[in-house]
Design a protein around this motif. Structure first.
Motif, mmCIF file in Angstrom:
data_model
loop_
_atom_site.group_PDB
_atom_site.id
_atom_site.type_symbol
_atom_site.label_atom_id
_atom_site.label_comp_id
_atom_site.label_asym_id
_atom_site.label_seq_id
_atom_site.Cartn_x
_atom_site.Cartn_y
_atom_site.Cartn_z
ATOM 1 N N ARG A 39 32.127 -57.276 87.735
ATOM 2 C CA ARG A 39 32.355 -56.167 86.808
ATOM 3 C C ARG A 39 31.601 -54.923 87.253
ATOM 4 O O ARG A 39 30.905 -54.282 86.472
ATOM 5 N N MET A 40 31.714 -54.630 88.550
ATOM 6 C CA MET A 40 31.020 -53.469 89.109
ATOM 7 C C MET A 40 32.023 -52.470 89.686
ATOM 8 O O MET A 40 31.744 -51.820 90.687
ATOM 9 N N VAL A 41 33.190 -52.386 89.042
ATOM 10 C CA VAL A 41 34.239 -51.499 89.563
ATOM 11 C C VAL A 41 33.745 -50.057 89.611
ATOM 12 O O VAL A 41 34.001 -49.318 90.568
ATOM 13 N N PHE A 42 33.009 -49.673 88.578
ATOM 14 C CA PHE A 42 32.507 -48.306 88.516
ATOM 15 C C PHE A 42 31.599 -48.022 89.716
ATOM 16 O O PHE A 42 31.577 -46.910 90.259
ATOM 17 N N LEU A 43 30.852 -49.048 90.149
ATOM 18 C CA LEU A 43 30.003 -48.888 91.336
ATOM 19 C C LEU A 43 30.888 -48.651 92.566
ATOM 20 O O LEU A 43 30.502 -47.929 93.486
ATOM 21 N N GLY A 44 32.071 -49.283 92.554
ATOM 22 C CA GLY A 44 33.023 -49.092 93.644
ATOM 23 C C GLY A 44 33.552 -47.667 93.717
ATOM 24 O O GLY A 44 33.996 -47.210 94.773
ATOM 25 N N VAL A 45 33.528 -46.959 92.590
ATOM 26 C CA VAL A 45 33.922 -45.542 92.598
ATOM 27 C C VAL A 45 32.734 -44.685 93.039
ATOM 28 O O VAL A 45 32.871 -43.766 93.847
ATOM 29 N N ALA A 46 31.563 -45.024 92.487
ATOM 30 C CA ALA A 46 30.386 -44.177 92.704
ATOM 31 C C ALA A 46 29.866 -44.257 94.143
ATOM 32 O O ALA A 46 29.505 -43.225 94.729
ATOM 33 N N LEU A 47 29.832 -45.464 94.713
ATOM 34 C CA LEU A 47 29.231 -45.605 96.048
ATOM 35 C C LEU A 47 29.966 -44.803 97.126
ATOM 36 O O LEU A 47 29.318 -44.151 97.952
ATOM 37 N N PRO A 48 31.309 -44.818 97.181
ATOM 38 C CA PRO A 48 31.972 -43.968 98.185
ATOM 39 C C PRO A 48 31.635 -42.487 98.002
ATOM 40 O O PRO A 48 31.479 -41.748 98.974
ATOM 41 N N GLN A 49 31.508 -42.061 96.728
ATOM 42 C CA GLN A 49 31.156 -40.658 96.473
ATOM 43 C C GLN A 49 29.736 -40.371 96.968
ATOM 44 O O GLN A 49 29.468 -39.330 97.573
ATOM 45 N N GLU A 98 17.779 -53.248 88.265
ATOM 46 C CA GLU A 98 18.426 -54.412 87.663
ATOM 47 C C GLU A 98 17.447 -55.577 87.563
ATOM 48 O O GLU A 98 17.373 -56.276 86.569
ATOM 49 N N ARG A 99 16.642 -55.759 88.626
ATOM 50 C CA ARG A 99 15.674 -56.853 88.632
ATOM 51 C C ARG A 99 14.577 -56.658 87.589
ATOM 52 O O ARG A 99 13.998 -57.603 87.089
ATOM 53 N N ARG A 100 14.277 -55.386 87.290
ATOM 54 C CA ARG A 100 13.275 -55.121 86.259
ATOM 55 C C ARG A 100 13.854 -55.294 84.861
ATOM 56 O O ARG A 100 13.227 -54.928 83.872
ATOM 57 N N GLY A 101 15.082 -55.791 84.824
ATOM 58 C CA GLY A 101 15.697 -56.082 83.541
ATOM 59 C C GLY A 101 16.290 -54.861 82.876
ATOM 60 O O GLY A 101 16.526 -54.846 81.671
ATOM 61 N N ARG A 102 16.485 -53.791 83.631
ATOM 62 C CA ARG A 102 17.041 -52.587 82.998
ATOM 63 C C ARG A 102 18.548 -52.493 83.160
ATOM 64 O O ARG A 102 19.146 -51.465 82.865
ATOM 65 N N GLY A 103 19.134 -53.569 83.674
ATOM 66 C CA GLY A 103 20.594 -53.646 83.742
ATOM 67 C C GLY A 103 21.204 -52.721 84.780
ATOM 68 O O GLY A 103 20.552 -51.816 85.298
ATOM 69 N N LEU A 104 22.469 -53.030 85.103
ATOM 70 C CA LEU A 104 23.189 -52.178 86.044
ATOM 71 C C LEU A 104 23.984 -51.196 85.192
ATOM 72 O O LEU A 104 25.192 -51.216 85.158
ATOM 73 N N GLY A 105 23.223 -50.352 84.475
ATOM 74 C CA GLY A 105 23.822 -49.521 83.431
ATOM 75 C C GLY A 105 24.941 -48.636 83.942
ATOM 76 O O GLY A 105 24.791 -47.981 84.980
ATOM 77 N N GLU A 106 26.035 -48.634 83.179
ATOM 78 C CA GLU A 106 27.161 -47.783 83.549
ATOM 79 C C GLU A 106 26.768 -46.318 83.494
ATOM 80 O O GLU A 106 27.227 -45.513 84.291
ATOM 81 N N GLY A 107 25.911 -45.993 82.518
ATOM 82 C CA GLY A 107 25.469 -44.603 82.383
ATOM 83 C C GLY A 107 24.760 -44.125 83.636
ATOM 84 O O GLY A 107 24.984 -43.009 84.126
ATOM 85 N N ARG A 108 23.909 -45.010 84.176
ATOM 86 C CA ARG A 108 23.142 -44.658 85.379
ATOM 87 C C ARG A 108 24.080 -44.441 86.579
ATOM 88 O O ARG A 108 23.934 -43.487 87.338
ATOM 89 N N ILE A 109 25.065 -45.335 86.696
ATOM 90 C CA ILE A 109 26.006 -45.229 87.818
ATOM 91 C C ILE A 109 26.890 -43.990 87.654
ATOM 92 O O ILE A 109 27.162 -43.269 88.614
ATOM 93 N N GLY A 110 27.307 -43.742 86.398
ATOM 94 C CA GLY A 110 28.118 -42.557 86.125
ATOM 95 C C GLY A 110 27.359 -41.286 86.470
ATOM 96 O O GLY A 110 27.915 -40.349 87.063
ATOM 97 N N MET A 111 26.077 -41.267 86.110
ATOM 98 C CA MET A 111 25.244 -40.100 86.411
ATOM 99 C C MET A 111 25.151 -39.898 87.930
ATOM 100 O O MET A 111 25.286 -38.779 88.430
ATOM 101 N N LEU A 112 24.957 -41.004 88.655
ATOM 102 C CA LEU A 112 24.865 -40.914 90.122
ATOM 103 C C LEU A 112 26.173 -40.381 90.716
ATOM 104 O O LEU A 112 26.159 -39.573 91.645
ATOM 105 N N TYR A 113 27.297 -40.851 90.154
ATOM 106 C CA TYR A 113 28.615 -40.397 90.631
ATOM 107 C C TYR A 113 28.738 -38.887 90.454
ATOM 108 O O TYR A 113 29.128 -38.165 91.380
#
Lengths: 293, 239
Positions: A39-49, A98-113
């Motif tokens: 369920r990391m599709v959003f990461l698939g958008v953000a990483l190429p960008q 993620e390891r610190r338990g802060r999740g792979l937040g969509e908000g964080r990935i969206g912000m990076l994108y």
């Protein structure tokens, strides 16, 4: 048909572009299956960008310190370094959070994108030469790929294919059920790092050849099509790779024939195939319901 | 008395450095069948995860040894924990149980595949190996997850709420299956459950451990599942 025969000819002028597209078309969907499964599709958008921002940053950095004339490394190598460094830095940062338990937040990935997109545009605006090069990348203009770049792509994606095949069971296990993996004595951190490394290499290399939009398209759409057509991990992987290769080949032929940019043609074609499969399945389901009544 | 294969000594368990349970001392002997009970959120699953090594103790020591060898776990997670996006078949899910003993890069052998098929047959799912896991009912999925745990060749079967979210008929079948596996294979079993009726009906369940206000209360089934005890232990939830 004539177009197909022409582009498949061994003396075809743009054969490297075709081969590059085919390599990505076969391997990227196999990586994309894991992005979907986690369920990391959003990461698939953000990483190429983000990878593209790395390319732009590397070009601008080189221009600023060395000027356009004194470039002592190829554009490809420079772009590869920029793309790889930024992609892996972001993956590492996200994995640590993620390891610190802060999740792979969509908000964080969206912000990076959003930030990566903005930074790319600002960097392009500051350097005309970089702008021309990276705009081609953003448009997905897959035209000329030198032999050395094709070789690097072949080796990189070949290594990814081997790793995905050899460590298939470990990667599936940590993706599907991390807790069970730990209870069976697996080092999930090691396997997570391997998977993220594979994703990082696939994206940072692929973006240089086909651009961020097409990279995302190849990562996600063929696995979605395969998921509708096949059952079982092996079958889905095979169908996804075949669909990716088919789309890359047909997309290239259409683009060559109609003088369209190759990348967007590939993605649009993949979208059409997905829509046709979905409609076909809906019609079949309706027909079987009517038959039962 | 049989050898203790899992021992928790003054253990604190929790998440992100914050303890949920402290001062836990308990052991599981070979061949035993223990039911772990308590109100929602009391830490039953946390104890199970601590035993399986899924979470590390914040304090104290957890020892899992049988005949000088590390204990092999057959862990059955809560069904909701596995929300499968991968299009895996029933057989492929069960096959995961073998991944612990098959080294990285090594293919699963024909013999191991046959063992997995036998495990599926053992839980009554032998004919459904080619079906998509996500197309199964809740009870069927639970049986596949138990087959997966059996495929690990476990010394200790750890079941986290195997009866939750399934209808009464399916719950009865699952409970009968767990009882049979314990009795036929002499499989040491620890099971988290809320189904007191199902536990009372099973003679195989030898001991009950209540998790109550951070403490463990252990005893035989007849005593621990007596109505007044149940009322006392569940008051946090009722009240």
């Amino acid at each position: 048909m004539d177009t197909l025969l022409e582009i498949l000819n061994s003396h075809f002028l743009l054969r490297n572009a075709l081969h590059g597209g085919l390599i990505i078309g076969i391997v990227a969907p196999l990586v994309g299956i894991y992005l979907l499964a986690r369920r990391m599709v959003f990461l698939g958008v953000a990483l190429p960008q983000i990878s593209t921002a790395g390319v732009a940053a590397a070009f601008v950095w080189h221009t600023y310190f060395h000027g356009h004339q004194s470039r002592d490394v190829s554009d490809f190598m420079l772009a590869l370094v920029g793309s790889t460094i930024l992609t892996f830095a972001v993956i590492l940062g996200l994995a640590l959070l993620e390891r610190r338990g802060r999740g792979l937040g969509e908000g964080r990935i969206g912000m990076l994108y959003a930030i990566a997109g903005a930074v790319t545009i600002l960097l392009l605006a500051s350097d005309r030469v970089t702008e021309i090069g990276v705009l081609g990348l953003l448009k997905g203009e897959i035209i000329a790929i030198p032999d050395i770049e094709l070789l690097i792509l072949f080796l990189g994606y070949g290594a990814i294919l081997i790793l995905l095949t050899v460590f298939h069971k470990e990667l599936v296990l940590v993706t599907v059920d991390r807790e069970m993996a730990i209870s069976l004595g697996k080092h999930v951190l090691v396997w997570d790092m391997l998977l993220f490394g594979i994703i990082g290499v696939a994206i940072s290399l692929g973006v240089l050849v086909v651009g961020p939009l097409v990279m995302f398209g190849f990562l996600i759409v063929p696995p979605l099509i395969a998921g509708r057509l096949a059952i079982g991990m092996r079958n889905v992987s095979i169908v996804a790779a075949v669909v990716g290769a088919g789309v890359a080949l047909a997309g290239f032929a259409f683009a060559y024939r109609l003088d369209w940019p190759t990348g967007p043609t590939d993605v649009a074609l993949a979208g059409v195939v997905l829509a046709l499969v979905a409609v076909g399945q809906a019609v079949r389901a309706l027909a079987s319901r009517i038959a039962v009544q | 008395m049989a050898e203790a294969i899992v021992t928790l000594q003054d253990v604190a368990l929790g998440y992100d450095g914050i303890p949920v349970l402290e001062g836990l001392t308990v052991d599981v002997h070979a061949g035993n069948f223990i039911a772990l009970l308590g109100p929602n959120g009391c830490g039953k699953s946390t104890i199970l995860k601590g035993m399986a090594g899924i979470i590390q103790p914040l304090h104290g020591r957890i020892r899992c040894v049988l005949n000088g060898q590390p204990v092999r776990f057959g862990y059955v997670p809560q069904r909701e924990a596995i929300e499968m996006v991968f299009p895996l078949t029933v057989f492929q899910v069960a096959l995961m149980g073998t991944y612990g003993r098959v080294g990285p890069g090594r293919p699963v052998t024909h013999v191991e595949r046959e063992q997995v098929q036998a495990c599926l047959a053992d839980v009554g799912m032998g004919d459904l190996g080619r079906k998509l896991f996500t197309s199964l009912s809740g009870g069927q999925r639970q049986r596949v997850l138990i087959a997966r745990a059996l495929a690990a060749g476990p010394d200790l079967l750890l079941l986290d709420e195997p009866l939750s979210g399934i209808d009464l008929g399916a719950a009865k079948i699952i409970m009968e299956l767990i009882t049979r596996l314990h009795q036929d294979r002499g499989l040491t079993t620890v099971m988290v459950s809320h189904h007191l009726k199902a536990l009372r009906e099973r003679e195989a369940v030898r001991e009950v451990v209540w998790v109550h206000e951070g403490k463990l209360l252990r005893g035989p089934v007849a005593t621990m599942l007596a109505p007044d005890m149940v009322f006392r232990m569940m008051d946090a939830e009722i009240g």
